[in-house]
Design a protein around this motif. Sequence first.
Motif, PDB file in Angstrom:
ATOM      1  N   ILE A 226       7.907 -10.829  -4.955  1.00  0.00           N
ATOM      2  CA  ILE A 226       8.799 -11.560  -3.239  1.00  0.00           C
ATOM      3  C   ILE A 226       8.117 -11.401  -2.501  1.00  0.00           C
ATOM      4  CG2 ILE A 226      10.772 -12.608  -2.032  1.00  0.00           C
ATOM      5  CD1 ILE A 226      12.336 -12.961  -5.121  1.00  0.00           C
ATOM      6  N   VAL A 227       8.850  -9.820  -1.886  1.00  0.00           N
ATOM      7  CA  VAL A 227       8.104  -8.711  -0.247  1.00  0.00           C
ATOM      8  C   VAL A 227       7.453  -7.836  -0.171  1.00  0.00           C
ATOM      9  CG1 VAL A 227      11.264  -8.895  -0.716  1.00  0.00           C
ATOM     10  CG2 VAL A 227       9.807  -7.190  -1.528  1.00  0.00           C
ATOM     11  N   GLY A 228       6.337  -8.304  -1.860  1.00  0.00           N
ATOM     12  CA  GLY A 228       5.262  -6.350  -1.708  1.00  0.00           C
ATOM     13  C   GLY A 228       4.335  -7.958  -0.889  1.00  0.00           C
ATOM     14  N   PRO A 229       3.722  -9.302  -1.323  1.00  0.00           N
ATOM     15  CA  PRO A 229       3.185 -10.172  -0.266  1.00  0.00           C
ATOM     16  C   PRO A 229       2.572  -9.661   1.082  1.00  0.00           C
ATOM     17  CG  PRO A 229       3.080 -10.887  -2.674  1.00  0.00           C
ATOM     18  CD  PRO A 229       4.219 -10.206  -2.198  1.00  0.00           C
ATOM     19  N   ARG A 230       3.663  -9.901   1.269  1.00  0.00           N
ATOM     20  CA  ARG A 230       3.710  -9.680   2.864  1.00  0.00           C
ATOM     21  C   ARG A 230       4.052  -8.042   4.010  1.00  0.00           C
ATOM     22  NH1 ARG A 230       7.893 -14.003   5.965  1.00  0.00           N
ATOM     23  NH2 ARG A 230       7.687 -13.073   8.544  1.00  0.00           N
ATOM     24  N   HIS A 231       4.933  -7.476   2.874  1.00  0.00           N
ATOM     25  CA  HIS A 231       5.443  -6.018   3.595  1.00  0.00           C
ATOM     26  C   HIS A 231       4.707  -4.847   2.963  1.00  0.00           C
ATOM     27  CE1 HIS A 231       8.323  -8.547   6.068  1.00  0.00           C
ATOM     28  NE2 HIS A 231       8.714  -8.760   5.164  1.00  0.00           N
ATOM     29  N   ALA A 232       3.898  -5.353   2.331  1.00  0.00           N
ATOM     30  CA  ALA A 232       3.580  -3.925   1.252  1.00  0.00           C
ATOM     31  C   ALA A 232       2.226  -4.370   0.915  1.00  0.00           C
ATOM     32  CB  ALA A 232       4.648  -3.718  -0.041  1.00  0.00           C
ATOM     33  N   ARG A 233       1.195  -4.592   2.516  1.00  0.00           N
ATOM     34  CA  ARG A 233      -0.094  -4.914   2.122  1.00  0.00           C
ATOM     35  C   ARG A 233      -0.189  -4.681   3.416  1.00  0.00           C
ATOM     36  NH1 ARG A 233      -1.943 -10.159   0.182  1.00  0.00           N
ATOM     37  NH2 ARG A 233      -3.617  -9.047  -0.009  1.00  0.00           N
ATOM     38  N   GLY A 234      -1.802  -3.678   3.681  1.00  0.00           N
ATOM     39  CA  GLY A 234      -2.322  -3.007   4.341  1.00  0.00           C
ATOM     40  C   GLY A 234      -1.521  -2.405   5.040  1.00  0.00           C
ATOM     41  N   ALA A 235      -1.561  -2.752   6.447  1.00  0.00           N
ATOM     42  CA  ALA A 235      -0.596  -1.168   7.024  1.00  0.00           C
ATOM     43  C   ALA A 235       0.678  -1.195   6.257  1.00  0.00           C
ATOM     44  CB  ALA A 235      -1.015  -1.441   8.801  1.00  0.00           C
ATOM     45  N   SER A 236       1.098  -1.374   6.435  1.00  0.00           N
ATOM     46  CA  SER A 236       2.290  -1.624   5.395  1.00  0.00           C
ATOM     47  C   SER A 236       2.589  -1.003   4.266  1.00  0.00           C
ATOM     48  CB  SER A 236       3.230  -2.839   5.805  1.00  0.00           C
ATOM     49  OG  SER A 236       3.103  -3.690   7.115  1.00  0.00           O
ATOM     50  N   ARG A 237       1.875  -0.561   3.571  1.00  0.00           N
ATOM     51  CA  ARG A 237       1.138   0.274   1.916  1.00  0.00           C
ATOM     52  C   ARG A 237       2.067   1.147   1.806  1.00  0.00           C
ATOM     53  NH1 ARG A 237      -2.213  -1.424  -1.969  1.00  0.00           N
ATOM     54  NH2 ARG A 237      -3.624  -2.392  -0.097  1.00  0.00           N
ATOM     55  N   PRO A 238       3.205   1.684   1.356  1.00  0.00           N
ATOM     56  CA  PRO A 238       3.612   2.605   1.435  1.00  0.00           C
ATOM     57  C   PRO A 238       2.507   4.416   1.299  1.00  0.00           C
ATOM     58  CG  PRO A 238       4.565   0.734  -0.306  1.00  0.00           C
ATOM     59  CD  PRO A 238       3.208   0.440   0.703  1.00  0.00           C
ATOM     60  N   THR A 239       3.095   5.087   1.269  1.00  0.00           N
ATOM     61  CA  THR A 239       1.934   6.122   1.566  1.00  0.00           C
ATOM     62  C   THR A 239       2.322   6.984   0.385  1.00  0.00           C
ATOM     63  OG1 THR A 239       3.463   6.966   3.074  1.00  0.00           O
ATOM     64  CG2 THR A 239       1.649   6.259   4.016  1.00  0.00           C
ATOM     65  N   GLY A 240       2.116   7.804   0.071  1.00  0.00           N
ATOM     66  CA  GLY A 240       2.094   8.745  -1.257  1.00  0.00           C
ATOM     67  C   GLY A 240       3.409   9.525  -0.465  1.00  0.00           C
TER      68      GLY A 240
END
Length: 296
Positions: free
Chosen positions: A26-40
């Motif tokens: 639900i939230v990944g496509p908007r808030h976990a992509r590009g610059a918002s992708r979680p770091t290691g």
Amino acid sequence: MAVDTIPPLLMAGSRFLIAGVALLAIVGPRHARGASRPTGRQLRSAVIVAALLLVGGNGLLSVGETSVDSGLAALIVATVPVWMVLFNAAVTRTPVTVTMMVALGLGTAGVAVLVGGPGARVDAGGASVVLIGSLCWAAGSVYARGAPLPPHPLVATSIEMIAGGLLLIVAGAVTGEFGRLDLAGISQASIAGFLWLVVAGSMIAFTAYGYANATLPNDAMVTYAYVNPVVAVVLGGLLGNETLSSNVLLGGAIIISAVVLIVGGRAASRRTARPSERPSSPVSSSRVTQGGPPKE
């Protein structure tokens, strides 16, 4: 109800894995992509939080509830705020106050009364497992407050639930729970309990807890421990035919007193540490009243 006919670690692991995947979808496509992708580094912190909260905390709670009533387990879990304050004092290297020590002693005494007090018919092993789970939950909560996690709270929660779910399923496999899993023997009550835990317990409640833990002052957030035992004891009696023995009432009252003491003591110390400021206008006064305690 969920662990009546479903092995506890597999139940907890499946619950969190399903909830985490659904939430991330639900939230990944908007808030976990590009610059918002979680770091290691953020992913690593999320796995640590998951191991402490979901595997150590909730996983052990699920195991313990196979032999102790849910209401009694919730009363033991009510000691979490005391442990959180103690762990936080150790991490921040702040002195342990007399109030904190008294509260810790009260909480320990309350658990002892629950397990071995008058009228006790409690499985000591199950109660010990729940208590260890409470320590893990407290440690994970303190760690999460300062850990580098994904900035969006729903992304952080979903990753934690996926990681925790996978770890719990692995733990269930290692302990032989797949061999004890009887799909045909799962009751309707266990299915209903499982679905409730996926939606209300994981996607809603665990997300709310993570957000509160990250944004509210510690002494405000831990007041949830006043409410959980009351709800669990009442629902256990209404839905689970659990009995209220004298040791549950007495031990529960002692534990809640310990939580009240530790939260009240921290609130008083904060008021003492900060000089009182007289509001400049009625508007500012009403904002202070409505806004609650200042954030740390």
